[in-house]
Every structure is written in structure tokens, then in C-alpha cells.
Design a protein around this motif. Structure first.
Motif, PDB file in Angstrom:
ATOM      1  N   CYS A  16      -6.119  -1.358  -9.553  1.00 31.41           N
ATOM      2  CA  CYS A  16      -4.679  -1.160  -9.394  1.00 31.41           C
ATOM      3  C   CYS A  16      -4.080  -0.376 -10.560  1.00 31.41           C
ATOM      4  CB  CYS A  16      -4.013  -2.519  -9.273  1.00 31.41           C
ATOM      5  SG  CYS A  16      -2.315  -2.454  -8.741  1.00 31.41           S
ATOM      6  N   LEU A  20      -5.204   3.619  -8.808  1.00 30.89           N
ATOM      7  CA  LEU A  20      -4.080   3.828  -7.895  1.00 30.89           C
ATOM      8  C   LEU A  20      -2.927   4.643  -8.476  1.00 30.89           C
ATOM      9  CD1 LEU A  20      -3.926   0.464  -5.931  1.00 30.89           C
ATOM     10  CD2 LEU A  20      -4.948   2.630  -5.276  1.00 30.89           C
ATOM     11  N   VAL A  23      -3.134   8.062  -7.272  1.00 30.97           N
ATOM     12  CA  VAL A  23      -2.935   8.270  -5.844  1.00 30.97           C
ATOM     13  C   VAL A  23      -1.449   8.240  -5.477  1.00 30.97           C
ATOM     14  CG1 VAL A  23      -3.450   7.338  -3.556  1.00 30.97           C
ATOM     15  CG2 VAL A  23      -5.184   7.260  -5.346  1.00 30.97           C
ATOM     16  N   PHE A  24      -0.730   7.217  -5.964  1.00 37.40           N
ATOM     17  CA  PHE A  24       0.672   7.033  -5.595  1.00 37.40           C
ATOM     18  C   PHE A  24       1.585   7.634  -6.646  1.00 37.40           C
ATOM     19  CE2 PHE A  24      -1.448   3.257  -3.705  1.00 37.40           C
ATOM     20  CZ  PHE A  24      -1.322   3.656  -2.386  1.00 37.40           C
ATOM     21  N   HIS A  25       2.631   8.296  -6.213  1.00 41.29           N
ATOM     22  CA  HIS A  25       3.579   8.889  -7.150  1.00 41.29           C
ATOM     23  C   HIS A  25       4.627   7.859  -7.563  1.00 41.29           C
ATOM     24  CE1 HIS A  25       5.529   9.550  -3.237  1.00 41.29           C
ATOM     25  NE2 HIS A  25       6.676   9.517  -3.900  1.00 41.29           N
ATOM     26  N   ASN A  33       6.433  15.617  -6.529  1.00 40.96           N
ATOM     27  CA  ASN A  33       6.015  14.265  -6.893  1.00 40.96           C
ATOM     28  C   ASN A  33       5.794  14.181  -8.395  1.00 40.96           C
ATOM     29  OD1 ASN A  33       6.041  13.471  -4.239  1.00 40.96           O
ATOM     30  ND2 ASN A  33       3.875  13.873  -3.929  1.00 40.96           N
ATOM     31  N   PHE A  35       3.906  12.077 -11.072  1.00 45.17           N
ATOM     32  CA  PHE A  35       2.882  11.076 -11.282  1.00 45.17           C
ATOM     33  C   PHE A  35       2.987  10.540 -12.696  1.00 45.17           C
ATOM     34  CE2 PHE A  35       1.246  13.389  -7.682  1.00 45.17           C
ATOM     35  CZ  PHE A  35       0.706  12.390  -6.891  1.00 45.17           C
ATOM     36  N   GLY A 102       9.094   6.239  -5.726  1.00 42.95           N
ATOM     37  CA  GLY A 102       7.779   6.176  -5.104  1.00 42.95           C
ATOM     38  C   GLY A 102       7.199   4.775  -5.131  1.00 42.95           C
ATOM     39  N   ILE A 103       6.151   4.575  -4.383  1.00 44.44           N
ATOM     40  CA  ILE A 103       5.522   3.271  -4.303  1.00 44.44           C
ATOM     41  C   ILE A 103       4.710   2.944  -5.555  1.00 44.44           C
ATOM     42  CG2 ILE A 103       3.385   3.987  -3.189  1.00 44.44           C
ATOM     43  CD1 ILE A 103       4.037   1.436  -1.339  1.00 44.44           C
ATOM     44  N   GLY A 104       4.409   3.949  -6.356  1.00 45.73           N
ATOM     45  CA  GLY A 104       3.644   3.721  -7.577  1.00 45.73           C
ATOM     46  C   GLY A 104       4.368   2.873  -8.596  1.00 45.73           C
ATOM     47  N   LEU A 107       3.130  -0.868  -8.718  1.00 44.94           N
ATOM     48  CA  LEU A 107       1.782  -1.204  -9.169  1.00 44.94           C
ATOM     49  C   LEU A 107       1.763  -2.255 -10.278  1.00 44.94           C
ATOM     50  CD1 LEU A 107       0.008   2.264  -9.044  1.00 44.94           C
ATOM     51  CD2 LEU A 107      -0.232   0.358  -7.470  1.00 44.94           C
TER      52      LEU A 107
END
Length: 136
Positions: A16, A20, A23-25, A33, A35, A102-104, A107
Motif C-alpha cells: 500500500c 500503490l 498507480v493512484f494519483h 495527474n 503523483f 485523487g484516490i491516492g 492510502l
């Protein structure tokens, strides 16, 4: 080592925090995006969190040390989450500059949950060992 549930939780925490975020922004500004690598503080905190989780996984014979490292990792992820919340509140919400979270950013929450579950399992193992030692 792998047969213990806390090892699985710690392995998921490593994934995680280590894989990850690539992968997720974290957020999106003007269609681009963003990161975690673009901001050095996030990169350092994600790296420290991954390293602590890996060291905790490898020190499976020292349960107390593992427990303390997980606690430190939880504090580190809370700091990371606080930075994300601060950045989110300061992120512009104008219609001219379209910004999207974003979903990041979630995390650290997932990692904190995994570390809490790992600490519960470590505590359970420690109590079991202590109860067996009392019987001797």
C-alpha cells in the motif's frame, strides 16, 4: 513468518505504501495527474513508511520491537495524512482551474488500518506466549 496474520497485514501495508502511490494519483490539476513523486516530502514520508513496515516484517522474532515500529509507522502515516488534508484544503477550487482529489490520498488511511490490525495480532501472539510461560 508468513504463516502469521500480522505478516500478511504488514505485507499489504508495504504494498500500500510502496507500490500503490505509483498507480493512484493524489490530485488532478488542469487535467494533469499529480503523483506523490512530484513533491519530495511525500516521497520521503512514503519511503520511510515502507521501510519501517519492511523492517517490522523482517523482525518477526522480536514482537515488542515490531509493535513499537508499527506504532511509529502509524504516527508517520498520520503525519502524511495531515499533510494531505492540509494540501486538500489549500487546493484551489476555482472553476477556471479544475482540481480534483485523487484516490491516492486515502492510502495512508488504509495503511493505518492494516498496521492497527497487525498490532492487534502481535499483541495476541505476545499474550499467548506469556500465558504459556506462566504455565511452566
Amino acid at each position: 513468518m508468513i504463516q502469521r496474520i500480522q505478516s500478511i497485514y504488514l505485507g499489504l501495508a508495504i504494498i500500500c505504501n510502496g507500490a500503490l502511490p505509483f498507480v493512484f494519483h493524489l490530485w488532478k490539476i488542469d487535467g494533469n495527474n499529480v503523483f506523490f513523486m512530484s513533491i519530495i516530502v511525500y516521497t520521503i514520508l512514503f519511503g520511510l513508511s515502507t521501510t519501517l513496515a519492511l523492517l517490522s516484517l523482517l523482525s518477526f522474532k522480536k514482537r515488542q520491537q515490531q509493535f513499537v515500529m508499527n506504532r511509529l509507522n502509524i504516527i508517520l502515516n498520520l503525519i502524511l495524512l495531515g499533510l494531505f488534508v492540509y494540501r486538500t484544503l489549500n487546493l484551489s477550487g476555482d472553476t477556471s482551474v479544475v482540481s480534483e482529489k485523487g484516490i491516492g490520498m486515502f492510502l495512508p488511511i488504509v495503511t493505518i488500518l492494516l498496521l492497527v490490525f497487525a498490532n492487534k495480532a502481535i499483541k495476541k501472539d505476545e499474550d499467548l506466549v506469556k500465558s504459556v510461560d506462566r504455565l511452566r
